[in-house]
Design an enzyme around this catalytic site. Sequence first.
Site, PDB file in Angstrom:
ATOM      1  N   CYS A 108     -76.527  -5.702  25.029  1.00 35.11           N
ATOM      2  CA  CYS A 108     -75.076  -5.908  24.951  1.00 35.11           C
ATOM      3  C   CYS A 108     -74.736  -7.242  24.279  1.00 35.11           C
ATOM      4  CB  CYS A 108     -74.422  -5.779  26.323  1.00 35.11           C
ATOM      5  SG  CYS A 108     -72.615  -5.639  26.207  1.00 35.11           S
ATOM      6  N   HIS A 211     -76.494  -0.324  27.880  1.00 41.95           N
ATOM      7  CA  HIS A 211     -76.923  -1.041  29.087  1.00 41.95           C
ATOM      8  C   HIS A 211     -78.057  -0.341  29.836  1.00 41.95           C
ATOM      9  CE1 HIS A 211     -73.739  -4.156  29.255  1.00 41.95           C
ATOM     10  NE2 HIS A 211     -73.032  -3.254  28.582  1.00 41.95           N
ATOM     11  N   GLU A 213     -80.022  -1.731  31.732  1.00 44.91           N
ATOM     12  CA  GLU A 213     -80.154  -2.338  33.061  1.00 44.91           C
ATOM     13  C   GLU A 213     -79.319  -1.611  34.106  1.00 44.91           C
ATOM     14  OE1 GLU A 213     -76.395  -4.405  31.678  1.00 44.91           O
ATOM     15  OE2 GLU A 213     -78.176  -3.474  30.796  1.00 44.91           O
TER      16      GLU A 213
END
Length: 233
Positions: A108, A211, A213
């Site tokens: 990001c 993303h 994560e």
Amino acid sequence: MKKPLIGLVPLVDEGRESYWMLPGYMTGVEQAGGVPVMLPLTSDREALRRLAEGLDGFLLTGGHDVSPAVYGAPVSPLCGACCPGRDAMEGLLLRLALEKDKPVLGICRGIQFLNAALGGTLYQDLPAERPSEVVHHQEPPYDQPSHPVAPLPGTPLEKLMGAGALPVNSCHHQGLKDLAPGLSPMATAEDGLVEAVWMPGARFVWAVQWHPEFAFRTEASRRIFGTFVAACE
């Protein structure tokens, strides 16, 4: 074989005067066989040099908007909050990591900073500067896909994920405008926005706009973390 040590750039909360980390960054690295280490927020060159020498790879995390000063642009009223300390630290750390050919993964803000630091530019606010029907800033839950990206033929991402649309989550209002010299695109959204890049010739320099994560349980995210950690071994 020793597990590689991966340095994670800290997230910053000025209001609480704290540094912090989303668990998904650490879990993604751990599941891939690495040991995540949250770094101090510092622009001390000697400290960063020692980190660059001692750690096996670096993850540029999400967070604040990249300051337009990094890419020589005036600040738009629609630019979000910036963190000069992070910009300064990541600029120095990235330079050292590239000099030592240490693997780097950007996520990001990480793709945006990588591009800006290497001579590219950013859209400071996509809705205003590049309107699109693609949902680049989704509502929670953030682990669900928001839109597809298309891995470009012959790129490392296509070799990892295969051809065809790759569903990704998305939570950003800035994006890559002019691509930096030395970076090549790996994936684009349906509106043409570059969503993943790599640096040909480097040991491993990848960055994605989405993303992993938040979606570390998915096979696609596990592959990205796994490929990064494997490059750090």
